[in-house]
Design a protein around this motif. Structure first.
Motif, PDB file in Angstrom:
ATOM      1  N   ALA A 135      -7.195   8.865   6.312  1.00  0.00           N
ATOM      2  CA  ALA A 135      -6.898   7.219   6.713  1.00  0.00           C
ATOM      3  C   ALA A 135      -5.934   6.467   6.070  1.00  0.00           C
ATOM      4  O   ALA A 135      -5.180   5.587   6.400  1.00  0.00           O
ATOM      5  CB  ALA A 135      -8.274   6.562   6.776  1.00  0.00           C
ATOM      6  N   GLY A 136      -5.645   6.965   4.636  1.00  0.00           N
ATOM      7  CA  GLY A 136      -4.621   6.342   3.942  1.00  0.00           C
ATOM      8  C   GLY A 136      -3.344   7.008   4.018  1.00  0.00           C
ATOM      9  O   GLY A 136      -2.370   6.601   3.486  1.00  0.00           O
ATOM     10  N   ASN A 137      -2.934   7.915   5.067  1.00  0.00           N
ATOM     11  CA  ASN A 137      -1.836   8.912   5.096  1.00  0.00           C
ATOM     12  C   ASN A 137      -1.458   9.609   3.941  1.00  0.00           C
ATOM     13  O   ASN A 137      -0.301   9.753   3.808  1.00  0.00           O
ATOM     14  CB  ASN A 137      -0.741   7.855   5.723  1.00  0.00           C
ATOM     15  N   TYR A 138      -2.521  10.153   3.384  1.00  0.00           N
ATOM     16  CA  TYR A 138      -2.336  10.964   2.128  1.00  0.00           C
ATOM     17  C   TYR A 138      -2.676  12.545   2.931  1.00  0.00           C
ATOM     18  O   TYR A 138      -3.700  12.563   3.483  1.00  0.00           O
ATOM     19  CB  TYR A 138      -2.980  10.796   1.161  1.00  0.00           C
ATOM     20  N   VAL A 139      -1.962  13.429   2.479  1.00  0.00           N
ATOM     21  CA  VAL A 139      -2.241  14.820   3.031  1.00  0.00           C
ATOM     22  C   VAL A 139      -3.495  15.576   2.280  1.00  0.00           C
ATOM     23  O   VAL A 139      -3.579  15.282   1.061  1.00  0.00           O
ATOM     24  CB  VAL A 139      -1.238  15.834   2.809  1.00  0.00           C
ATOM     25  N   LYS A 140      -4.758  15.750   3.195  1.00  0.00           N
ATOM     26  CA  LYS A 140      -5.780  16.130   2.631  1.00  0.00           C
ATOM     27  C   LYS A 140      -5.567  17.679   2.193  1.00  0.00           C
ATOM     28  O   LYS A 140      -5.056  18.464   3.031  1.00  0.00           O
ATOM     29  CB  LYS A 140      -6.899  16.187   3.743  1.00  0.00           C
ATOM     30  N   VAL A 141      -5.839  18.029   0.848  1.00  0.00           N
ATOM     31  CA  VAL A 141      -5.568  19.253   0.176  1.00  0.00           C
ATOM     32  C   VAL A 141      -6.591  19.990  -0.393  1.00  0.00           C
ATOM     33  O   VAL A 141      -7.521  19.364  -0.663  1.00  0.00           O
ATOM     34  CB  VAL A 141      -4.429  19.160  -0.849  1.00  0.00           C
ATOM     35  N   ARG A 142      -6.403  21.369  -0.424  1.00  0.00           N
ATOM     36  CA  ARG A 142      -7.576  22.148  -1.025  1.00  0.00           C
ATOM     37  C   ARG A 142      -6.963  22.175  -2.542  1.00  0.00           C
ATOM     38  O   ARG A 142      -5.818  21.696  -2.845  1.00  0.00           O
ATOM     39  CB  ARG A 142      -7.596  23.602  -0.465  1.00  0.00           C
ATOM     40  N   PRO A 143      -7.839  22.703  -3.502  1.00  0.00           N
ATOM     41  CA  PRO A 143      -7.256  23.010  -4.779  1.00  0.00           C
ATOM     42  C   PRO A 143      -5.967  23.808  -5.069  1.00  0.00           C
ATOM     43  O   PRO A 143      -5.342  23.899  -6.037  1.00  0.00           O
ATOM     44  CB  PRO A 143      -8.433  23.606  -5.576  1.00  0.00           C
ATOM     45  N   THR A 144      -5.568  24.509  -3.790  1.00  0.00           N
ATOM     46  CA  THR A 144      -4.523  25.545  -3.846  1.00  0.00           C
ATOM     47  C   THR A 144      -3.118  24.486  -3.407  1.00  0.00           C
ATOM     48  O   THR A 144      -2.150  25.150  -3.619  1.00  0.00           O
ATOM     49  CB  THR A 144      -4.519  26.645  -3.000  1.00  0.00           C
ATOM     50  N   TYR A 145      -3.530  23.257  -3.170  1.00  0.00           N
ATOM     51  CA  TYR A 145      -2.641  22.209  -2.911  1.00  0.00           C
ATOM     52  C   TYR A 145      -1.884  22.589  -1.417  1.00  0.00           C
ATOM     53  O   TYR A 145      -1.190  21.997  -0.897  1.00  0.00           O
ATOM     54  CB  TYR A 145      -1.486  21.858  -3.714  1.00  0.00           C
ATOM     55  N   GLN A 146      -2.631  23.307  -0.522  1.00  0.00           N
ATOM     56  CA  GLN A 146      -2.434  23.574   0.790  1.00  0.00           C
ATOM     57  C   GLN A 146      -3.076  22.729   1.305  1.00  0.00           C
ATOM     58  O   GLN A 146      -4.206  22.398   1.124  1.00  0.00           O
ATOM     59  CB  GLN A 146      -2.834  25.086   1.257  1.00  0.00           C
ATOM     60  N   PRO A 177       0.770  -1.283   0.049  1.00  0.00           N
ATOM     61  CA  PRO A 177      -0.086   0.017   0.003  1.00  0.00           C
ATOM     62  C   PRO A 177       0.718   1.201  -0.016  1.00  0.00           C
ATOM     63  O   PRO A 177       2.083   1.405   0.615  1.00  0.00           O
ATOM     64  CB  PRO A 177      -0.745  -0.183   1.269  1.00  0.00           C
ATOM     65  N   PHE A 178       0.429   2.296  -0.749  1.00  0.00           N
ATOM     66  CA  PHE A 178       1.109   3.577  -0.627  1.00  0.00           C
ATOM     67  C   PHE A 178       0.461   4.201   0.840  1.00  0.00           C
ATOM     68  O   PHE A 178      -0.457   4.404   0.976  1.00  0.00           O
ATOM     69  CB  PHE A 178       0.326   4.399  -1.749  1.00  0.00           C
ATOM     70  N   ARG A 179       1.429   4.114   1.605  1.00  0.00           N
ATOM     71  CA  ARG A 179       1.298   4.658   3.099  1.00  0.00           C
ATOM     72  C   ARG A 179       1.820   6.096   3.512  1.00  0.00           C
ATOM     73  O   ARG A 179       1.538   6.413   4.502  1.00  0.00           O
ATOM     74  CB  ARG A 179       1.661   3.642   4.053  1.00  0.00           C
ATOM     75  N   GLY A 180       2.583   6.636   2.678  1.00  0.00           N
ATOM     76  CA  GLY A 180       3.114   7.822   2.909  1.00  0.00           C
ATOM     77  C   GLY A 180       4.115   7.660   3.658  1.00  0.00           C
ATOM     78  O   GLY A 180       4.787   6.803   4.164  1.00  0.00           O
ATOM     79  N   GLN A 181       4.904   8.984   3.925  1.00  0.00           N
ATOM     80  CA  GLN A 181       6.203   8.996   4.828  1.00  0.00           C
ATOM     81  C   GLN A 181       5.960   8.892   6.111  1.00  0.00           C
ATOM     82  O   GLN A 181       4.899   9.289   6.671  1.00  0.00           O
ATOM     83  CB  GLN A 181       6.748  10.381   4.536  1.00  0.00           C
ATOM     84  N   ILE A 237       2.274  12.192  -5.457  1.00  0.00           N
ATOM     85  CA  ILE A 237       1.594  11.050  -4.699  1.00  0.00           C
ATOM     86  C   ILE A 237       1.021  11.529  -3.054  1.00  0.00           C
ATOM     87  O   ILE A 237       0.439  10.601  -2.382  1.00  0.00           O
ATOM     88  CB  ILE A 237       2.562   9.775  -4.824  1.00  0.00           C
ATOM     89  N   ALA A 238       1.664  12.448  -2.530  1.00  0.00           N
ATOM     90  CA  ALA A 238       1.449  12.790  -1.347  1.00  0.00           C
ATOM     91  C   ALA A 238       0.104  13.184  -0.954  1.00  0.00           C
ATOM     92  O   ALA A 238      -0.207  13.307  -0.124  1.00  0.00           O
ATOM     93  CB  ALA A 238       2.597  13.691  -0.777  1.00  0.00           C
ATOM     94  N   ALA A 239      -0.473  14.045  -1.908  1.00  0.00           N
ATOM     95  CA  ALA A 239      -1.737  14.576  -1.815  1.00  0.00           C
ATOM     96  C   ALA A 239      -2.785  13.643  -2.028  1.00  0.00           C
ATOM     97  O   ALA A 239      -3.187  12.993  -2.993  1.00  0.00           O
ATOM     98  CB  ALA A 239      -1.875  15.743  -3.041  1.00  0.00           C
ATOM     99  N   ALA A 240      -4.146  13.834  -1.139  1.00  0.00           N
ATOM    100  CA  ALA A 240      -5.119  13.176  -1.353  1.00  0.00           C
ATOM    101  C   ALA A 240      -6.017  13.781  -2.443  1.00  0.00           C
ATOM    102  O   ALA A 240      -6.506  14.880  -2.194  1.00  0.00           O
ATOM    103  CB  ALA A 240      -5.847  12.883   0.109  1.00  0.00           C
ATOM    104  N   VAL A 241      -6.644  13.061  -3.172  1.00  0.00           N
ATOM    105  CA  VAL A 241      -7.489  13.764  -4.182  1.00  0.00           C
ATOM    106  C   VAL A 241      -8.774  13.067  -4.108  1.00  0.00           C
ATOM    107  O   VAL A 241      -8.777  11.778  -3.960  1.00  0.00           O
ATOM    108  CB  VAL A 241      -6.886  13.915  -5.463  1.00  0.00           C
ATOM    109  N   PRO A 242      -9.913  13.570  -4.315  1.00  0.00           N
ATOM    110  CA  PRO A 242     -11.139  12.943  -4.551  1.00  0.00           C
ATOM    111  C   PRO A 242     -11.339  12.372  -6.063  1.00  0.00           C
ATOM    112  O   PRO A 242     -10.962  12.815  -7.121  1.00  0.00           O
ATOM    113  CB  PRO A 242     -12.225  13.862  -4.320  1.00  0.00           C
TER     114      PRO A 242
END
Length: 167
Positions: free
Chosen positions: A34-45, A18-22, A57-62
Motif C-alpha cells: 500500500a505504501g508503494n514499496y516492493v514486497k521482498v523476501r530475505p533474498t531481496y527478490q 511521503p516516500f511513495r516510490g518510483q 528504500i525501494a524494499a518493504a521490510v517488516p
C-alpha cells in the motif's frame, strides 16, 4: 494547510513528503504494498516475481513498531549495500541457472551508521539493524560530523580509483 482543508496550529513545522516510490512502481500494484514499496523476501527478490529485486528504500521490510506491516523506511548506506550484495549474489546464481540462496533479513543486518546533524551527530554500532538487539553502542558528539565528511571523501575517492573492494 492540509490537503483536506484543515489547519494545524504550530510554532515550528517540518513537512516531509511521503516516500511513495518510483512512478513505475505506483503503476504496478501487484508488485508493491500500500505504501508503494516492493514486497521482498530475505533474498531481496520480490514476493511476486523471482527475477525482480529491490533493495534500499525501494524494499518493504517488516519493522517491529508497525505491528509487522512491511513499510518503506529510510535505510542508510550500509544496510542498503548489504542488501545489494545479497541481491547481486542471487542474480549471479540465477544467470548461472542456479537457485538463489543468499539471504539475510533486514532486521538481522548489523547496524553501522553515522547520523549527521549539522555540526553534531551520533555514531551507532549494533549487532542488528532493528530491535531486539543484544549489543548496541551510540556515541553522540561533534566528531561524528567530521567523521561523516571524512568518510564521504574516502568513499568517493576509492570509487573514482576503482577500488570498490576496499572497506
Amino acid at each position: 494547510m492540509l490537503s483536506d482543508g484543515r489547519e494545524l496550529p504550530y510554532k515550528f513545522a517540518m513537512i516531509v513528503p511521503p516516500f511513495r516510490g518510483q512512478d513505475f512502481l505506483v503503476r504496478t500494484p501487484e508488485l508493491v504494498d500500500a505504501g508503494n514499496y516492493v514486497k521482498v523476501r530475505p533474498t531481496y527478490q520480490s514476493e511476486k516475481w523471482d527475477d525482480v529485486y529491490a533493495v534500499g528504500i525501494a524494499a518493504a521490510v517488516p519493522v517491529p513498531w508497525t505491528t509487522q506491516v512491511a513499510t518503506g523506511i529510510p535505510k542508510t548506506g550500509f544496510p542498503s549495500e548489504q542488501q545489494a550484495h545479497i541481491a547481486a549474489e542471487n542474480i549471479v546464481a540465477q544467470v548461472r541457472g542456479e537457485e538463489p540462496t543468499a539471504a539475510k533479513e533486514f532486521a538481522k543486518i548489523p547496524a553501522l551508521c553515522v547520523m549527521d546533524a549539522g555540526n553534531n551527530g551520533v555514531a551507532m554500532v549494533a549487532d542488528h539493524m532493528l530491535p531486539p538487539r543484544k549489543a548496541a553502542v551510540m556515541v553522540p558528539g561533534p566528531q561524528n560530523h567530521a567523521f561523516k565528511i571524512g568518510f564521504e571523501k574516502y568513499s568517493l575517492a576509492k570509487m573514482r580509483a576503482g577500488r570498490v573492494k576496499l572497506p
